[in-house]
Design a protein around this motif. Structure first.
Motif, short mmCIF file in Angstrom:
data_model
loop_
_atom_site.label_atom_id
_atom_site.label_comp_id
_atom_site.label_asym_id
_atom_site.label_seq_id
_atom_site.Cartn_x
_atom_site.Cartn_y
_atom_site.Cartn_z
N LYS A 198 40.25 33.53 46.00
CA LYS A 198 39.60 34.22 44.66
C LYS A 198 39.81 33.51 43.57
O LYS A 198 39.50 33.77 42.55
CB LYS A 198 40.50 35.63 44.64
N ASN A 199 40.60 32.55 43.69
CA ASN A 199 40.84 31.53 42.41
C ASN A 199 40.07 30.65 42.10
O ASN A 199 39.84 29.95 43.08
CB ASN A 199 42.49 30.98 42.95
N TYR A 245 47.51 29.51 40.15
CA TYR A 245 46.44 30.90 40.35
C TYR A 245 46.10 31.57 38.92
O TYR A 245 47.21 31.34 38.05
CB TYR A 245 47.16 31.87 41.25
N GLU A 246 45.08 32.10 38.97
CA GLU A 246 44.59 32.69 37.57
C GLU A 246 43.49 33.38 38.09
O GLU A 246 42.69 33.49 38.56
CB GLU A 246 44.16 31.58 36.71
N ASP A 247 43.80 34.88 37.10
CA ASP A 247 42.71 35.75 37.26
C ASP A 247 42.84 36.67 35.89
O ASP A 247 43.31 36.07 35.08
CB ASP A 247 42.90 36.68 38.49
N GLN A 248 42.12 37.71 35.67
CA GLN A 248 42.04 38.35 34.59
C GLN A 248 43.50 39.13 33.97
O GLN A 248 43.37 39.44 32.85
CB GLN A 248 40.77 39.44 34.79
#
Length: 234
Positions: free
Chosen positions: A7-8, A24-27
């Protein structure tokens, strides 16, 4: 971590912040591996050479008009390296801070000498004096409860490599607990010995398991132990 990595999205190298590796990064969150020597947040003397400033610039992607922001959830000492998480919304920040004590936090450290007990738990009440030095007190009314678990991984004549479980997150907790047990963290100029030849504070945030503020799923992030620690213990 396999599901997380899928997902990253790989961040653009153009805005990659120096001194930080994005894990890691998301919204909702951004998780990094911070180098030793970089502040988490601004101090009276330094405002720009911090993880917070660098990541603030990163999320804006070069646009000062951008409304993208990051929020401080916790901090690592300047000379401590490893896993550090920031929130990208206020809602995520409040969730992570409210749940912080329930998350699993593992550190790796090289300490001076040898621990008498090779595995155990250290508890005390920590207080801070007027010059911001932390120390243990017996009176619970004068300090905050601190609990540190540890296991000796390897020993040499001079040093011991420890895996540490941080049950509470008090200021300088690990450094104070081991210094008071006669085994200060190697390279600790405040609570330890000013050892010749030690290049950095040998303390590293190796693993953090938390619940995601939006999905509520458990996620684990890891930062490899610095090779320098292994050199010390040889």
């Amino acid at each position: 971590m396999e599901e997380i990595q899928k997902k990253n999205k790989k961040p653009s190298n153009k805005y990659q912040p120096k001194g930080l590796t994005i894990l890691y990064e998301d919204q909702d969150i951004i998780v990094v591996n911070k180098v030793s020597g970089l502040l988490t947040m601004a101090s009276a003397r330094e405002r720009e050479k911090t993880a917070y400033f660098l990541l603030s610039q990163y999320v804006k992607k070069g646009s000062q008009k951008s409304k993208n922001r990051i929020f401080i959830v916790h901090r690592l000492d300047k000379d401590t390296s490893g896993v550090l998480v920031f929130a990208k919304t206020e809602k995520a920040k409040f969730f992570l801070q409210d749940e912080w004590q329930s998350f699993s936090k593992t550190y790796v450290a090289v300490v001076e000498g040898k621990m008498r007990e090779k595995e155990g738990i250290i508890t005390s009440y920590l207080a801070e004096n007027s010059i911001h030095r932390v120390f243990s007190v017996r009176n619970a009314d004068k300090g905050k409860f601190a609990k540190t678990g540890y296991q000796v991984i390897k020993e040499s004549e001079r040093f011991s490599l420890l895996r540490i479980r941080l049950y509470t997150g008090r200021k300088n907790q690990i450094r104070v607990h081991f210094a008071e047990h006669g085994c200060p963290v190697a390279g600790d100029k405040v609570y330890g010995e000013k050892s010749v030849g030690i290049k950095r504070l040998a303390l590293h945030s190796a693993k953090l398991t938390l619940r995601h503020p939006h999905t509520k799923k458990e996620m684990t992030f890891e930062a490899n132990t610095p090779s320098y620690f292994k050199q010390l213990i040889k």
